[in-house]
Scaffold this motif. Structure first.
Motif, PDB file in Angstrom:
ATOM      1  N   THR A  68       0.832  -1.195   0.000  1.00 38.82           N
ATOM      2  CA  THR A  68       0.000   0.000   0.000  1.00 38.82           C
ATOM      3  C   THR A  68       0.869   1.248   0.000  1.00 38.82           C
ATOM      4  O   THR A  68       1.966   1.247   0.563  1.00 38.82           O
ATOM      5  N   ASP A  69       0.373   2.315  -0.625  1.00 32.21           N
ATOM      6  CA  ASP A  69       1.082   3.595  -0.630  1.00 32.21           C
ATOM      7  C   ASP A  69       0.982   4.310   0.718  1.00 32.21           C
ATOM      8  O   ASP A  69       1.709   5.274   0.961  1.00 32.21           O
ATOM      9  N   VAL A  70       0.091   3.872   1.562  1.00 25.34           N
ATOM     10  CA  VAL A  70      -0.130   4.535   2.851  1.00 25.34           C
ATOM     11  C   VAL A  70       1.134   4.460   3.702  1.00 25.34           C
ATOM     12  O   VAL A  70       1.736   3.389   3.854  1.00 25.34           O
ATOM     13  N   LEU A  71       1.548   5.595   4.247  1.00 26.78           N
ATOM     14  CA  LEU A  71       2.696   5.627   5.145  1.00 26.78           C
ATOM     15  C   LEU A  71       2.278   5.070   6.502  1.00 26.78           C
ATOM     16  O   LEU A  71       1.131   5.237   6.929  1.00 26.78           O
ATOM     17  N   TRP A  72       3.205   4.423   7.192  1.00 27.80           N
ATOM     18  CA  TRP A  72       2.837   3.716   8.422  1.00 27.80           C
ATOM     19  C   TRP A  72       2.108   4.588   9.449  1.00 27.80           C
ATOM     20  O   TRP A  72       1.112   4.141  10.035  1.00 27.80           O
ATOM     21  N   PRO A  73       2.508   5.824   9.696  1.00 28.68           N
ATOM     22  CA  PRO A  73       1.771   6.626  10.685  1.00 28.68           C
ATOM     23  C   PRO A  73       0.312   6.885  10.302  1.00 28.68           C
ATOM     24  O   PRO A  73      -0.501   7.236  11.169  1.00 28.68           O
ATOM     25  N   ASP A  74      -0.026   6.717   9.021  1.00 32.27           N
ATOM     26  CA  ASP A  74      -1.401   6.905   8.556  1.00 32.27           C
ATOM     27  C   ASP A  74      -2.163   5.584   8.437  1.00 32.27           C
ATOM     28  O   ASP A  74      -3.347   5.579   8.082  1.00 32.27           O
ATOM     29  N   PHE A  75      -1.499   4.489   8.721  1.00 29.01           N
ATOM     30  CA  PHE A  75      -2.121   3.171   8.601  1.00 29.01           C
ATOM     31  C   PHE A  75      -3.165   3.010   9.706  1.00 29.01           C
ATOM     32  O   PHE A  75      -2.933   3.359  10.855  1.00 29.01           O
ATOM     33  N   SER A  76      -4.321   2.467   9.348  1.00 29.59           N
ATOM     34  CA  SER A  76      -5.414   2.354  10.310  1.00 29.59           C
ATOM     35  C   SER A  76      -5.998   0.943  10.317  1.00 29.59           C
ATOM     36  O   SER A  76      -5.598   0.078   9.525  1.00 29.59           O
ATOM     37  N   GLU A  77      -6.970   0.740  11.199  1.00 28.38           N
ATOM     38  CA  GLU A  77      -7.666  -0.532  11.268  1.00 28.38           C
ATOM     39  C   GLU A  77      -8.356  -0.856   9.946  1.00 28.38           C
ATOM     40  O   GLU A  77      -8.432  -2.014   9.542  1.00 28.38           O
ATOM     41  N   LEU A  78      -8.854   0.181   9.273  1.00 31.76           N
ATOM     42  CA  LEU A  78      -9.521  -0.034   7.989  1.00 31.76           C
ATOM     43  C   LEU A  78      -8.550  -0.543   6.922  1.00 31.76           C
ATOM     44  O   LEU A  78      -8.920  -1.340   6.059  1.00 31.76           O
ATOM     45  N   HIS A  79      -7.319  -0.063   6.974  1.00 30.61           N
ATOM     46  CA  HIS A  79      -6.317  -0.559   6.023  1.00 30.61           C
ATOM     47  C   HIS A  79      -6.009  -2.032   6.301  1.00 30.61           C
ATOM     48  O   HIS A  79      -5.840  -2.823   5.361  1.00 30.61           O
ATOM     49  N   LEU A  80      -5.941  -2.395   7.570  1.00 32.97           N
ATOM     50  CA  LEU A  80      -5.726  -3.805   7.910  1.00 32.97           C
ATOM     51  C   LEU A  80      -6.887  -4.645   7.409  1.00 32.97           C
ATOM     52  O   LEU A  80      -6.686  -5.718   6.819  1.00 32.97           O
ATOM     53  N   ASP A  81      -8.104  -4.162   7.602  1.00 36.14           N
ATOM     54  CA  ASP A  81      -9.287  -4.871   7.106  1.00 36.14           C
ATOM     55  C   ASP A  81      -9.236  -5.025   5.589  1.00 36.14           C
ATOM     56  O   ASP A  81      -9.577  -6.081   5.043  1.00 36.14           O
ATOM     57  N   GLU A  82      -8.812  -3.958   4.907  1.00 35.47           N
ATOM     58  CA  GLU A  82      -8.719  -4.009   3.451  1.00 35.47           C
ATOM     59  C   GLU A  82      -7.726  -5.070   3.003  1.00 35.47           C
ATOM     60  O   GLU A  82      -7.988  -5.840   2.068  1.00 35.47           O
ATOM     61  N   ALA A  83      -6.578  -5.122   3.663  1.00 36.42           N
ATOM     62  CA  ALA A  83      -5.563  -6.121   3.307  1.00 36.42           C
ATOM     63  C   ALA A  83      -6.110  -7.532   3.495  1.00 36.42           C
ATOM     64  O   ALA A  83      -5.865  -8.425   2.669  1.00 36.42           O
ATOM     65  N   ILE A  84      -6.859  -7.732   4.550  1.00 36.55           N
ATOM     66  CA  ILE A  84      -7.400  -9.065   4.831  1.00 36.55           C
ATOM     67  C   ILE A  84      -8.475  -9.451   3.822  1.00 36.55           C
ATOM     68  O   ILE A  84      -8.519 -10.599   3.365  1.00 36.55           O
ATOM     69  N   THR A  85      -9.325  -8.502   3.437  1.00 36.03           N
ATOM     70  CA  THR A  85     -10.358  -8.825   2.452  1.00 36.03           C
ATOM     71  C   THR A  85      -9.747  -9.143   1.088  1.00 36.03           C
ATOM     72  O   THR A  85     -10.244 -10.012   0.365  1.00 36.03           O
ATOM     73  N   VAL A  86      -8.667  -8.448   0.735  1.00 31.00           N
ATOM     74  CA  VAL A  86      -7.961  -8.773  -0.510  1.00 31.00           C
ATOM     75  C   VAL A  86      -7.361 -10.168  -0.409  1.00 31.00           C
ATOM     76  O   VAL A  86      -7.453 -10.976  -1.348  1.00 31.00           O
ATOM     77  N   TYR A  87      -6.747 -10.469   0.729  1.00 34.15           N
ATOM     78  CA  TYR A  87      -6.182 -11.801   0.969  1.00 34.15           C
ATOM     79  C   TYR A  87      -7.246 -12.885   0.799  1.00 34.15           C
ATOM     80  O   TYR A  87      -7.002 -13.945   0.205  1.00 34.15           O
ATOM     81  N   GLN A  88      -8.439 -12.615   1.297  1.00 36.44           N
ATOM     82  CA  GLN A  88      -9.502 -13.624   1.269  1.00 36.44           C
ATOM     83  C   GLN A  88     -10.022 -13.892  -0.141  1.00 36.44           C
ATOM     84  O   GLN A  88     -10.672 -14.908  -0.376  1.00 36.44           O
ATOM     85  N   LYS A  89      -9.737 -13.009  -1.073  1.00 34.71           N
ATOM     86  CA  LYS A  89     -10.166 -13.209  -2.463  1.00 34.71           C
ATOM     87  C   LYS A  89      -9.159 -14.032  -3.257  1.00 34.71           C
ATOM     88  O   LYS A  89      -9.439 -14.437  -4.387  1.00 34.71           O
ATOM     89  N   ARG A  90      -8.012 -14.286  -2.690  1.00 41.84           N
ATOM     90  CA  ARG A  90      -6.962 -14.995  -3.406  1.00 41.84           C
ATOM     91  C   ARG A  90      -7.034 -16.501  -3.137  1.00 41.84           C
ATOM     92  O   ARG A  90      -7.412 -16.930  -2.052  1.00 41.84           O
ATOM     93  N   ALA A  91      -6.639 -17.278  -4.146  1.00 41.40           N
ATOM     94  CA  ALA A  91      -6.588 -18.731  -4.007  1.00 41.40           C
ATOM     95  C   ALA A  91      -5.145 -19.148  -3.737  1.00 41.40           C
ATOM     96  O   ALA A  91      -4.265 -18.876  -4.549  1.00 41.40           O
ATOM     97  N   ARG A  92      -4.912 -19.773  -2.610  1.00 39.13           N
ATOM     98  CA  ARG A  92      -3.558 -20.188  -2.243  1.00 39.13           C
ATOM     99  C   ARG A  92      -3.354 -21.640  -2.664  1.00 39.13           C
ATOM    100  O   ARG A  92      -3.877 -22.566  -2.056  1.00 39.13           O
ATOM    101  N   ARG A  93      -2.530 -21.834  -3.695  1.00 39.53           N
ATOM    102  CA  ARG A  93      -2.374 -23.166  -4.289  1.00 39.53           C
ATOM    103  C   ARG A  93      -1.057 -23.842  -3.874  1.00 39.53           C
ATOM    104  O   ARG A  93      -0.872 -25.028  -4.110  1.00 39.53           O
ATOM    105  N   TYR A  94      -0.127 -23.094  -3.354  1.00 38.42           N
ATOM    106  CA  TYR A  94       1.162 -23.657  -2.917  1.00 38.42           C
ATOM    107  C   TYR A  94       1.839 -24.453  -4.028  1.00 38.42           C
ATOM    108  O   TYR A  94       2.393 -25.529  -3.795  1.00 38.42           O
TER     109      TYR A  94
END
Length: 254
Positions: free
Chosen positions: A225-251
């Motif tokens: 993310t382009d967001v600088l760490w001092p501006d990182f929020s709970e919503l950004h963490l939620d966004e990262a997790i929702t993106v993660y949940q859309k991915r298929a992990r095939r290993y």
């Protein structure tokens, strides 16, 4: 064109993400907390002001990760390469664990968080070691989120040290070269007691790993993310997790 596109992306405030799938929460999230210095520079402040603000973000992210049921949160707090920075900045960074834990330790205890450390602790100033060791000791019996601080940590150093210990065992005759495999090397790393990260987050727009958990993130999902760490929020963490949940992990499979 790229510069205009970047500015266009940043002009939109973060939107509240879709509901998180509570069944598919990444069990281990690792974060490269980057951008403190740039955040301060943008505001005409000294770099240490960025580190101070960045420290405040940690408790919000820890609390949100704990709420979501994340089992392990690894934060890249100080790398083995960070010693190259100006002495005044390094001295300030070495005081941050003490300042953070002196305020947050009671809250971490209340929230059942277990503090853990990975890195070369013997090279840290005594006051830093004492603060971290106190937090590790006092939270040792907690059973909630593991807050794993990577402090004076470098992945190449970690792997080299692991190979040295394995080589010593081979020289002593307690181990043969044929017994060396991925599981053995993993067991000699600083994260031997932890599962590998499911999700790696890096802030500030940089797209590199900076010598962080190179072995462990072989199959992790990355979110930059382009967001600088001092501006990182709970919503950004939620966004990262929702993106993660859309991915298929095939290993490596299909």
């Amino acid at each position: 064109m790229l510069e205009k596109l970047t500015k266009w992306r940043k002009s939109f405030p973060i939107q509240e993400t879709k509901k998180i799938d509570e069944v598919n929460i990444p069990k281990h999230i690792a974060i490269i907390m980057d951008g403190n210095g740039r955040w301060a520079k943008q505001k005409g402040l000294p770099r240490i002001a960025g580190h101070r603000e960045g420290m405040k973000v940690i408790n919000k992210v820890v609390r949100r990760a704990n709420e979501l049921g994340v089992e392990i949160l690894t934060l890249y707090a100080f790398s083995t390469e960070n010693w190259k920075r100006p002495k005044t900045e390094v001295d300030y960074l070495m005081k941050l664990p003490e300042r953070f834990l002196s305020v947050e330790l009671p809250k971490l205890m209340e929230e059942n968080v277990k503090v853990r450390l990975m890195g070369s602790i013997e090279n840290l100033p005594e006051h830093t070691r004492n603060a971290v060791n106190k937090a590790v000791k006092e939270t040792a019996n907690n059973s909630g989120l593991i807050l794993n601080f990577a402090l004076n940590y470098g992945s190449r150093f970690e792997i080299v040290e692991a190979m040295k210990r394995i080589s010593e065992q081979i020289e002593q005759g307690t181990l043969t070269a044929n017994e060396v495999d991925e599981n053995l090397l993993t067991a000699h790393l600083m994260t031997s007691e932890l599962r590998d990260p499911d999700l790696l987050i890096r802030t500030s727009g940089e797209i590199r790993l900076s010598n962080f958990m190179l072995w462990q993130i072989a199959y992790s999902e990355f979110w930059f993310t382009d967001v600088l760490w001092p501006d990182f929020s709970e919503l950004h963490l939620d966004e990262a997790i929702t993106v993660y949940q859309k991915r298929a992990r095939r290993y490596g499979g299909v």
